[in-house]
Design an enzyme around this catalytic site. Sequence first.
Site, PDB file in Angstrom:
ATOM      1  N   SER A   1      28.305  48.487  43.321  1.00 32.04           N
ATOM      2  CA  SER A   1      27.277  47.773  42.208  1.00 32.04           C
ATOM      3  C   SER A   1      25.817  47.987  42.298  1.00 32.04           C
ATOM      4  O   SER A   1      25.442  48.255  43.326  1.00 32.04           O
ATOM      5  CB  SER A   1      27.761  46.208  42.423  1.00 32.04           C
ATOM      6  OG  SER A   1      26.780  45.360  42.000  1.00 32.04           O
TER       7      SER A   1
ATOM      8  N   TYR B   1      28.344  39.271  49.658  1.00 33.56           N
ATOM      9  CA  TYR B   1      29.001  40.150  48.615  1.00 33.56           C
ATOM     10  C   TYR B   1      28.421  41.449  48.574  1.00 33.56           C
ATOM     11  O   TYR B   1      29.209  42.755  48.717  1.00 33.56           O
ATOM     12  CB  TYR B   1      29.224  39.814  47.415  1.00 33.56           C
ATOM     13  CG  TYR B   1      29.609  40.440  46.223  1.00 33.56           C
ATOM     14  CD1 TYR B   1      30.859  41.089  46.255  1.00 33.56           C
ATOM     15  CD2 TYR B   1      28.412  40.968  45.347  1.00 33.56           C
ATOM     16  CE1 TYR B   1      31.215  41.983  45.049  1.00 33.56           C
ATOM     17  CE2 TYR B   1      28.844  41.970  44.195  1.00 33.56           C
ATOM     18  CZ  TYR B   1      30.140  42.510  44.190  1.00 33.56           C
ATOM     19  OH  TYR B   1      30.725  43.267  43.414  1.00 33.56           O
TER      20      TYR B   1
ATOM     21  N   LYS C   1      29.730  45.734  49.705  1.00 32.05           N
ATOM     22  CA  LYS C   1      29.553  47.008  48.813  1.00 32.05           C
ATOM     23  C   LYS C   1      28.701  48.048  49.509  1.00 32.05           C
ATOM     24  O   LYS C   1      29.212  49.195  49.369  1.00 32.05           O
ATOM     25  CB  LYS C   1      28.974  46.482  47.459  1.00 32.05           C
ATOM     26  CG  LYS C   1      29.878  45.644  46.649  1.00 32.05           C
ATOM     27  CD  LYS C   1      30.975  46.509  46.179  1.00 32.05           C
ATOM     28  CE  LYS C   1      32.191  45.604  45.533  1.00 32.05           C
ATOM     29  NZ  LYS C   1      33.374  46.116  45.158  1.00 32.05           N
TER      30      LYS C   1
HETATM   31  P1  NAD Z   1      38.488  41.156  39.366  1.00 33.75           P
HETATM   32  O1  NAD Z   1      38.450  39.987  40.178  1.00 33.75           O
HETATM   33  O2  NAD Z   1      38.882  40.852  37.824  1.00 33.75           O
HETATM   34  O3  NAD Z   1      39.293  42.265  39.905  1.00 33.75           O
HETATM   35  C1  NAD Z   1      39.596  42.382  40.888  1.00 33.75           C
HETATM   36  C2  NAD Z   1      41.269  42.700  41.379  1.00 33.75           C
HETATM   37  O4  NAD Z   1      41.373  42.874  42.601  1.00 33.75           O
HETATM   38  C3  NAD Z   1      41.763  41.246  41.070  1.00 33.75           C
HETATM   39  O5  NAD Z   1      42.990  41.324  40.165  1.00 33.75           O
HETATM   40  C4  NAD Z   1      42.080  40.686  42.434  1.00 33.75           C
HETATM   41  O6  NAD Z   1      43.451  39.887  42.398  1.00 33.75           O
HETATM   42  C5  NAD Z   1      42.408  41.921  43.104  1.00 33.75           C
HETATM   43  N1  NAD Z   1      42.125  41.793  44.414  1.00 33.75           N
HETATM   44  C6  NAD Z   1      41.249  41.400  45.210  1.00 33.75           C
HETATM   45  N2  NAD Z   1      41.697  41.515  46.592  1.00 33.75           N
HETATM   46  C7  NAD Z   1      42.451  41.913  46.822  1.00 33.75           C
HETATM   47  C8  NAD Z   1      43.312  42.773  47.867  1.00 33.75           C
HETATM   48  N3  NAD Z   1      42.771  42.338  49.178  1.00 33.75           N
HETATM   49  N4  NAD Z   1      44.423  43.210  47.483  1.00 33.75           N
HETATM   50  C9  NAD Z   1      44.912  43.415  46.348  1.00 33.75           C
HETATM   51  N5  NAD Z   1      44.112  43.290  45.465  1.00 33.75           N
HETATM   52  C10 NAD Z   1      43.079  42.423  45.487  1.00 33.75           C
HETATM   53  O7  NAD Z   1      36.981  41.692  39.329  1.00 33.75           O
HETATM   54  P2  NAD Z   1      36.540  42.953  38.390  1.00 33.75           P
HETATM   55  O8  NAD Z   1      35.318  42.465  37.490  1.00 33.75           O
HETATM   56  O9  NAD Z   1      37.503  43.729  37.713  1.00 33.75           O
HETATM   57  O10 NAD Z   1      35.743  43.926  39.451  1.00 33.75           O
HETATM   58  C11 NAD Z   1      36.391  45.068  39.958  1.00 33.75           C
HETATM   59  C12 NAD Z   1      35.565  45.611  40.960  1.00 33.75           C
HETATM   60  O11 NAD Z   1      34.404  45.963  40.609  1.00 33.75           O
HETATM   61  C13 NAD Z   1      35.287  44.856  42.367  1.00 33.75           C
HETATM   62  O12 NAD Z   1      35.477  45.350  43.471  1.00 33.75           O
HETATM   63  C14 NAD Z   1      34.124  44.473  41.849  1.00 33.75           C
HETATM   64  O13 NAD Z   1      33.197  44.059  43.187  1.00 33.75           O
HETATM   65  C15 NAD Z   1      33.254  45.407  41.512  1.00 33.75           C
HETATM   66  N6  NAD Z   1      32.106  45.035  40.385  1.00 33.75           N
HETATM   67  C16 NAD Z   1      32.392  44.188  39.467  1.00 33.75           C
HETATM   68  C17 NAD Z   1      31.180  43.722  38.576  1.00 33.75           C
HETATM   69  C18 NAD Z   1      31.383  42.858  37.635  1.00 33.75           C
HETATM   70  O14 NAD Z   1      30.335  42.211  37.095  1.00 33.75           O
HETATM   71  N7  NAD Z   1      32.585  42.471  37.296  1.00 33.75           N
HETATM   72  C19 NAD Z   1      30.012  44.328  38.760  1.00 33.75           C
HETATM   73  C20 NAD Z   1      29.807  45.296  39.888  1.00 33.75           C
HETATM   74  C21 NAD Z   1      31.000  45.704  40.688  1.00 33.75           C
HETATM   75  N1  UFG Z   2      22.588  33.584  33.218  1.00 29.40           N
HETATM   76  C1  UFG Z   2      21.974  32.322  32.458  1.00 29.40           C
HETATM   77  N2  UFG Z   2      22.897  31.518  32.586  1.00 29.40           N
HETATM   78  C2  UFG Z   2      24.402  31.657  32.890  1.00 29.40           C
HETATM   79  C3  UFG Z   2      24.542  32.685  33.505  1.00 29.40           C
HETATM   80  C4  UFG Z   2      23.787  33.691  33.741  1.00 29.40           C
HETATM   81  O1  UFG Z   2      20.894  32.176  32.345  1.00 29.40           O
HETATM   82  O2  UFG Z   2      25.246  30.471  32.777  1.00 29.40           O
HETATM   83  C5  UFG Z   2      21.474  34.766  33.326  1.00 29.40           C
HETATM   84  C6  UFG Z   2      21.251  34.910  34.629  1.00 29.40           C
HETATM   85  O3  UFG Z   2      20.181  34.183  35.658  1.00 29.40           O
HETATM   86  C7  UFG Z   2      20.811  36.581  34.796  1.00 29.40           C
HETATM   87  C8  UFG Z   2      21.582  36.935  33.551  1.00 29.40           C
HETATM   88  O4  UFG Z   2      22.001  35.922  32.780  1.00 29.40           O
HETATM   89  O5  UFG Z   2      19.622  36.503  34.306  1.00 29.40           O
HETATM   90  C9  UFG Z   2      22.956  37.760  34.010  1.00 29.40           C
HETATM   91  O6  UFG Z   2      23.530  36.941  34.911  1.00 29.40           O
HETATM   92  P1  UFG Z   2      25.311  37.385  35.294  1.00 29.40           P
HETATM   93  O7  UFG Z   2      25.579  36.135  36.133  1.00 29.40           O
HETATM   94  O8  UFG Z   2      26.147  37.392  34.151  1.00 29.40           O
HETATM   95  O9  UFG Z   2      24.898  38.873  36.339  1.00 29.40           O
HETATM   96  P2  UFG Z   2      23.973  39.046  37.404  1.00 29.40           P
HETATM   97  O10 UFG Z   2      23.158  40.215  36.700  1.00 29.40           O
HETATM   98  O11 UFG Z   2      23.390  37.933  37.962  1.00 29.40           O
HETATM   99  O12 UFG Z   2      25.223  39.594  38.433  1.00 29.40           O
HETATM  100  C10 UFG Z   2      25.971  40.738  37.974  1.00 29.40           C
HETATM  101  C11 UFG Z   2      27.367  40.626  38.863  1.00 29.40           C
HETATM  102  C12 UFG Z   2      27.193  40.710  40.279  1.00 29.40           C
HETATM  103  C13 UFG Z   2      26.456  41.807  40.722  1.00 29.40           C
HETATM  104  C14 UFG Z   2      25.095  42.016  39.578  1.00 29.40           C
HETATM  105  C15 UFG Z   2      24.725  43.553  39.680  1.00 29.40           C
HETATM  106  O13 UFG Z   2      27.573  39.066  38.497  1.00 29.40           O
HETATM  107  O14 UFG Z   2      28.316  40.502  41.089  1.00 29.40           O
HETATM  108  O15 UFG Z   2      25.369  41.976  38.349  1.00 29.40           O
HETATM  109  O16 UFG Z   2      25.610  44.354  39.532  1.00 29.40           O
HETATM  110  F1  UFG Z   2      25.925  42.073  41.712  1.00 29.40           F
END
Ligand code: NAD
Ligand code: UFG
Length: 335
Positions: free
Chosen positions: A125, A149, A153
Amino acid sequence: MKKVLVTGGIGYIGSHTVIELINAGFHPVIMDNLYNSKIDVLFRLEKICGKKLTFYEIDLREKEKTNEMFLKEHFDAVIHFAGLKAVGESVEKPLLYFDNNVHGTIKLLEVMEENQCKSIIFSSSATVYGDLNPVPFQEDMPTGVTNPYGRTKLMIEEMLEDMYAADENWRIVLLRYFNPVGAHESGFIGEDPRDIPQNLMPYIAKVASGELKELSIFGDDYNTPDGTAIRDYIHVVDLAKAHVKALGVALKEESFFEKINVGSSNGYSVMDMVKAFEKANDLTVDYQITPRRAGDIPEMRADIEKAKVILKWQPEKSLEDMCKDIWRWESRSRT
Ligand code: NAD
Ligand code: UFG
């Protein structure tokens, strides 16, 4: 046909990647413990792909079950999405995050090593850049995390780097995602948060649908053109395709280790996103300005030169696509 284990493949990004793997001629096998996802997604995926998919309901930490699956399936590579991702929850329950994300990944890597499967694409991330660096973020900038979190990572990134240093037969790609948004254009799969969304775009969609009253915009006093915070939003289908490219590139090499940003390189403010969503879908989103959210930084944006050069990848979807696809998914998932 190369067989690829997709951990967390029922989740948001994993499910979209399963489709792109099939489109590119890979054979994905899904493993998920359904902690943050619903089995319904498997059936939706089968509908989109027009075939049955192999699914194992296993928790990453159940090493024996994972090993049995590896002995049966003989994977060529793993794309490792499984993990917990809620920043706020990680502050309240750090041990849950270290156990699930770090311990879970150690068990997976042990099984991979024991089965001579040494190719992995890992979901990292942009959070690993912390609040130290000027935008755009480049992969060789210093890392520094601000919550448990993010620390999981970074710990996994460092663990994988150490493993590669010890054994160069590994092929490892760390993909650092910026802000994934959007949904599959079919409207059958998309982001489906367990509780009230914490992220901006799913929240906007629920305000537009009337399920939530109004959006709180967290701060309009940042040093940005309109005062609201800037992020780099990337369509989930483009992100999914980056995984397929990374897999293809890594599998061609005997030895591989790269950290690669996956974003669009465009910065949009919260206000830009509200306006874009309203325009793309011809509706209004009620909002109020509230104080800044603790821990937020003013601007995050990716430098994506490395992805362009090494993966021969760049995003294809526009901001309008992101907004339309979110709304199609939100509208369909409610019927
Ligand atoms: P998500 O929660 O939709 O998907 C993750 C999946 O992993 C879920 O289906 C959950 O049930 C499964 N899971 C969690 N722990 C598990 C375990 N111990 N064993 C087996 N399955 C397990 O999340 P996502 O948005 O698809 O994110 C996928 C990956 O990308 C995550 O590792 C997350 O940290 C990373 N990531 C996500 C974002 C974002 O904004 N969505 C940003 C940066 C990184
Ligand atoms: N925001 C609002 N109102 C809301 C939600 C978000 O104003 O109800 C704003 C936040 O303050 C931020 C922007 O919208 O400025 C984006 O916020 P998100 O929560 O959608 O995303 P972030 O950038 O805070 O975080 C995301 C993931 C994290 C990850 C990060 C960097 O949720 O897990 O990107 O990859 F760590």
